[in-house]
Design an enzyme around this catalytic site. Structure first.
Site, PDB file in Angstrom:
ATOM      1  N   GLY A   9     116.642  11.484   2.556  1.00  0.00           N
ATOM      2  CA  GLY A   9     116.051  10.993   1.309  1.00  0.00           C
ATOM      3  C   GLY A   9     114.539  11.134   1.338  1.00  0.00           C
ATOM      4  CB  ALA A  10     112.190  13.512   0.164  1.00  0.00           C
ATOM      5  N   GLY A  11     112.416   9.971  -1.006  1.00  0.00           N
ATOM      6  CA  GLY A  11     111.827   9.060  -1.984  1.00  0.00           C
ATOM      7  C   GLY A  11     110.581   8.440  -1.353  1.00  0.00           C
ATOM      8  CE1 TYR A  12     106.891   6.016  -5.357  1.00  0.00           C
ATOM      9  CE2 TYR A  12     109.218   5.738  -5.857  1.00  0.00           C
ATOM     10  CZ  TYR A  12     107.929   5.988  -6.270  1.00  0.00           C
ATOM     11  OH  TYR A  12     107.671   6.229  -7.592  1.00  0.00           O
ATOM     12  CB  ALA A  13     111.527   4.461   2.139  1.00  0.00           C
ATOM     13  CE  LYS A  37     120.852  12.616  -5.279  1.00  0.00           C
ATOM     14  NZ  LYS A  37     122.038  11.974  -5.747  1.00  0.00           N
ATOM     15  CB  VAL A  80     123.234  12.749   2.693  1.00  0.00           C
ATOM     16  CG1 VAL A  80     123.873  12.021   3.868  1.00  0.00           C
ATOM     17  CG2 VAL A  80     121.819  13.182   3.018  1.00  0.00           C
ATOM     18  CD  GLU A 167     107.480  -1.289 -15.101  1.00  0.00           C
ATOM     19  OE1 GLU A 167     108.178  -0.516 -14.433  1.00  0.00           O
ATOM     20  OE2 GLU A 167     106.274  -1.502 -14.891  1.00  0.00           O
ATOM     21  CB  ALA A 312     107.758   1.926  -5.212  1.00  0.00           C
TER      22      ALA A 312
HETATM   23  C1  LIG Z   1     112.240   2.313 -14.173  1.00  0.00           C
HETATM   24  C2  LIG Z   1     111.811   1.775 -12.848  1.00  0.00           C
HETATM   25  C3  LIG Z   1     110.527   1.252 -12.700  1.00  0.00           C
HETATM   26  C4  LIG Z   1     110.118   0.755 -11.461  1.00  0.00           C
HETATM   27  N1  LIG Z   1     108.847   0.263 -11.345  1.00  0.00           N
HETATM   28  C5  LIG Z   1     108.415  -0.167 -10.136  1.00  0.00           C
HETATM   29  C6  LIG Z   1     107.059  -0.599  -9.965  1.00  0.00           C
HETATM   30  O1  LIG Z   1     106.284  -0.618 -10.923  1.00  0.00           O
HETATM   31  N2  LIG Z   1     106.665  -0.992  -8.736  1.00  0.00           N
HETATM   32  C7  LIG Z   1     107.499  -0.971  -7.654  1.00  0.00           C
HETATM   33  O2  LIG Z   1     107.052  -1.318  -6.528  1.00  0.00           O
HETATM   34  N3  LIG Z   1     108.792  -0.586  -7.772  1.00  0.00           N
HETATM   35  C8  LIG Z   1     109.269  -0.176  -8.986  1.00  0.00           C
HETATM   36  N4  LIG Z   1     110.568   0.256  -9.128  1.00  0.00           N
HETATM   37  C9  LIG Z   1     111.478   0.236  -7.950  1.00  0.00           C
HETATM   38  C10 LIG Z   1     111.218   1.455  -7.054  1.00  0.00           C
HETATM   39  O3  LIG Z   1     111.235   2.642  -7.794  1.00  0.00           O
HETATM   40  C11 LIG Z   1     112.266   1.538  -5.921  1.00  0.00           C
HETATM   41  O4  LIG Z   1     112.257   0.327  -5.225  1.00  0.00           O
HETATM   42  C12 LIG Z   1     111.885   2.698  -4.994  1.00  0.00           C
HETATM   43  O5  LIG Z   1     112.096   3.927  -5.647  1.00  0.00           O
HETATM   44  C13 LIG Z   1     112.701   2.655  -3.688  1.00  0.00           C
HETATM   45  O6  LIG Z   1     112.263   3.680  -2.860  1.00  0.00           O
HETATM   46  P1  LIG Z   1     113.287   4.390  -1.842  1.00  0.00           P
HETATM   47  O7  LIG Z   1     112.497   5.395  -1.080  1.00  0.00           O
HETATM   48  O8  LIG Z   1     114.057   3.372  -1.107  1.00  0.00           O
HETATM   49  O9  LIG Z   1     114.351   5.128  -2.774  1.00  0.00           O
HETATM   50  P2  LIG Z   1     114.132   6.287  -3.845  1.00  0.00           P
HETATM   51  O10 LIG Z   1     112.736   6.340  -4.321  1.00  0.00           O
HETATM   52  O11 LIG Z   1     115.216   6.080  -4.842  1.00  0.00           O
HETATM   53  O12 LIG Z   1     114.426   7.618  -3.019  1.00  0.00           O
HETATM   54  C14 LIG Z   1     115.706   7.961  -2.560  1.00  0.00           C
HETATM   55  C15 LIG Z   1     115.727   9.466  -2.353  1.00  0.00           C
HETATM   56  O13 LIG Z   1     116.973   9.822  -1.773  1.00  0.00           O
HETATM   57  C16 LIG Z   1     117.524  10.948  -2.461  1.00  0.00           C
HETATM   58  N5  LIG Z   1     118.970  10.868  -2.322  1.00  0.00           N
HETATM   59  C17 LIG Z   1     119.778   9.876  -2.746  1.00  0.00           C
HETATM   60  N6  LIG Z   1     121.061  10.151  -2.410  1.00  0.00           N
HETATM   61  C18 LIG Z   1     121.035  11.348  -1.759  1.00  0.00           C
HETATM   62  C19 LIG Z   1     122.041  12.143  -1.128  1.00  0.00           C
HETATM   63  N7  LIG Z   1     123.316  11.774  -1.124  1.00  0.00           N
HETATM   64  N8  LIG Z   1     121.655  13.306  -0.545  1.00  0.00           N
HETATM   65  C20 LIG Z   1     120.352  13.707  -0.519  1.00  0.00           C
HETATM   66  N9  LIG Z   1     119.368  12.971  -1.094  1.00  0.00           N
HETATM   67  C21 LIG Z   1     119.712  11.802  -1.688  1.00  0.00           C
HETATM   68  C22 LIG Z   1     117.028  10.763  -3.913  1.00  0.00           C
HETATM   69  O14 LIG Z   1     117.076  11.987  -4.632  1.00  0.00           O
HETATM   70  C23 LIG Z   1     115.615  10.259  -3.656  1.00  0.00           C
HETATM   71  O15 LIG Z   1     114.727  11.336  -3.487  1.00  0.00           O
HETATM   72  C24 LIG Z   1     111.012   0.758 -10.353  1.00  0.00           C
HETATM   73  C25 LIG Z   1     112.308   1.283 -10.505  1.00  0.00           C
HETATM   74  C26 LIG Z   1     112.706   1.787 -11.736  1.00  0.00           C
HETATM   75  C27 LIG Z   1     114.109   2.360 -11.872  1.00  0.00           C
END
Ligand SMILES: Cc1cc2nc3c(=O)[nH]c(=O)nc-3n(C[C@H](O)[C@H](O)[C@H](O)COP(=O)(O)OP(=O)(O)OC[C@H]3O[C@@H](n4cnc5c(N)ncnc54)[C@H](O)[C@@H]3O)c2cc1C
Length: 389
Positions: A9-13, A37, A80, A167, A312
């Site tokens: 997963g290349a999200g925030y974490a 993905k 994954v 939001e 995030a």
């Molecule tokens: C509309 C909205 C507004 C928000 N506003 C805020 C805010 O203002 N401030 C704040 O702190 N938080 C906010 N949040 C919450 C925040 O976005 C999440 O807490 C944050 O994205 C979590 O980060 P993460 O890295 O755990 O997961 P994610 O950012 O969701 O990253 C997960 C990654 O894993 C990848 N992935 C998932 N499943 C698979 C798989 N099976 N195979 C390969 N890759 C995969 C995804 O494509 C993604 O790139 C908001 C959320 C939403 C929906």
């Protein structure tokens, strides 16, 4: 021998973990493999803006090739499918990877609480692709109204009045009047509802700020139905516990999140909503070689007795801690306990309006709060090296 670190997963974490570990480690310490993905990083905190048409997909999609350019990080675009923690392997759609250390940062999924029809007949707001579907659908509702003017086409419902729900409502409150004008439809015919089962919107937020948010949104035409659970959804109809039925073509569900199904299926210890339990170093219980971070895990706030919300802000801090602890594990040095540094939180209420807290107690609202929120996005882009290089 270099240890193989696989980050899912290349999200925030996940992205922050990969970048920081790459900074800490020397060549020969470890091989870093990042799996996602899509070949882009999604700015999920801005999805509501994209769903309402205020930002384009391009504004909130960062190509991973740009972020990872010149770094010693191997990127694999793949999905994954499963984790085998005994064999220390990850099954991707097109290959199997083995690991010495695994980081699971797959984010979260929508929680539907078993409400009949909710999953099938609602939109979810968890990815850029889903935000695009919402935007196109709303535009189509306005366009279709000219040919078949039924009120359900101009009735928009957001389920859930937590952070992301509010939001989105704020953005829609600004976007819908413009869409009505563009389509030459009197705005009085458009209805925007926010339905929340809890007794207040933005549960857990400062009450004074919640009142400010409510006032701002009501003045822009938002109808709140608070303390009213959705009990059933069928095509075109949202049934509420108070007996009311809202006829609508558009329900966006933001009312809950749960952990990644992949984490549950792998047999890691989880809480009832599927988020993994982790130790003080963010490692899966009983698995010192697996870190589970971001929305996929569950950490208690000892001060409040409640879990930290999935944000995030915390995901980024977990990424930094995880990278430091991975490096310490590889080098056999002292690890750091994860202690979040809560910097406050700001919820946007549409263009140029927001409410929030900076630090523990400084309240902010209006345009200044909106700018503070903007600045946090800028700080993040700087952290991942996309600006001020
Ligand atoms: C509309 C909205 C507004 C928000 N506003 C805020 C805010 O203002 N401030 C704040 O702190 N938080 C906010 N949040 C919450 C925040 O976005 C999440 O807490 C944050 O994205 C979590 O980060 P993460 O890295 O755990 O997961 P994610 O950012 O969701 O990253 C997960 C990654 O894993 C990848 N992935 C998932 N499943 C698979 C798989 N099976 N195979 C390969 N890759 C995969 C995804 O494509 C993604 O790139 C908001 C959320 C939403 C929906």
């Amino acid at each position: 021998m270099a240890k193989k670190v696989v980050i899912l997963g290349a999200g925030y974490a996940g992205l922050v973990t990969a970048l920081k570990l790459n900074k800490l480690a020397s060549a020969g310490d470890c091989e870093i493999i990042l799996v996602n993905k899509h070949d882009y990083h999604q700015m999920i905190t801005q999805l509501h803006e994209s769903a309402a048409g205020a930002k384009s997909d391009r504004d909130i999609r960062i190509p991973l090739a740009s972020v990872l350019k010149g770094k010693n990080i191997k990127f694999i675009k793949d999905t994954v499918e499963a984790i085998d923690k005994q064999a220390k392997q990850v099954k991707l759609k097109s290959q199997v990877l083995s690991y010495d250390y695994l980081v699971v940062s797959l984010g979260s999924e929508s929680e539907y609480f078993g409400i009949p029809g909710l999953k099938e007949y609602s939109f979810s707001l968890k990815s850029i692709n889903q935000a695009r579907l919402i935007r196109i659908h709303i535009e189509k509702c306005f366009a279709d109204y000219h040919y078949d003017p039924t009120p359900d086409k101009l009735t928009f419902v957001v389920g859930g009045a937590g952070f992301s729900g509010i939001e989105l409502v704020g953005e829609l409150a600004d976007a819908l009047p413009k869409l009505a004008e563009e389509n030459n439809i009197p705005y009085e015919r458009v209805k925007l509802y926010n339905v929340e089962a809890a007794p207040m919107i933005l549960p857990g937020f400062d009450e004074e700020l919640v009142k400010v948010a409510e006032h701002s949104l009501k003045s822009r035409g938002v109808n709140f139905l608070v303390g009213v659970p959705i009990i059933r959804v069928e095509p075109g109809k949202v049934h509420l516990k108070n007996g009311e039925i809202i006829e609508t073509q558009t329900l966006v569900w933001t009312g809950g999140v749960r952990g990644s199904q992949i984490v549950i299926d792998a047999g890691f210890e989880t809480e009832p909503r599927g988020r993994a339990k982790v130790d003080e170093y963010l490692r899966a219980i009983g698995h010192e070689d697996v870190f589970i971070i971001g929305d996929s895990c569950f950490v208690m706030n000892e001060e409040t007795g409640r879990p930290y919300p999935p944000t995030a802000q915390i995901a980024i801090q977990m990424g930094e801690n995880c990278a430091a602890n991975l490096y310490a594990s590889i080098k056999g040095t002292q690890k750091e306990k994860f202690v979040p540094n809560l910097l406050g939180s700001v919820a946007s209420l549409g263009r140029k309006d927001a409410i929030g807290k900076v630090g523990k107690s400084l309240k902010t609202k209006g345009w200044i709060a909106y700018r503070i929120k903007d600045m946090s996005q800028v700080r993040y882009l700087a952290k991942i090296g996309m600006i001020f290089k």
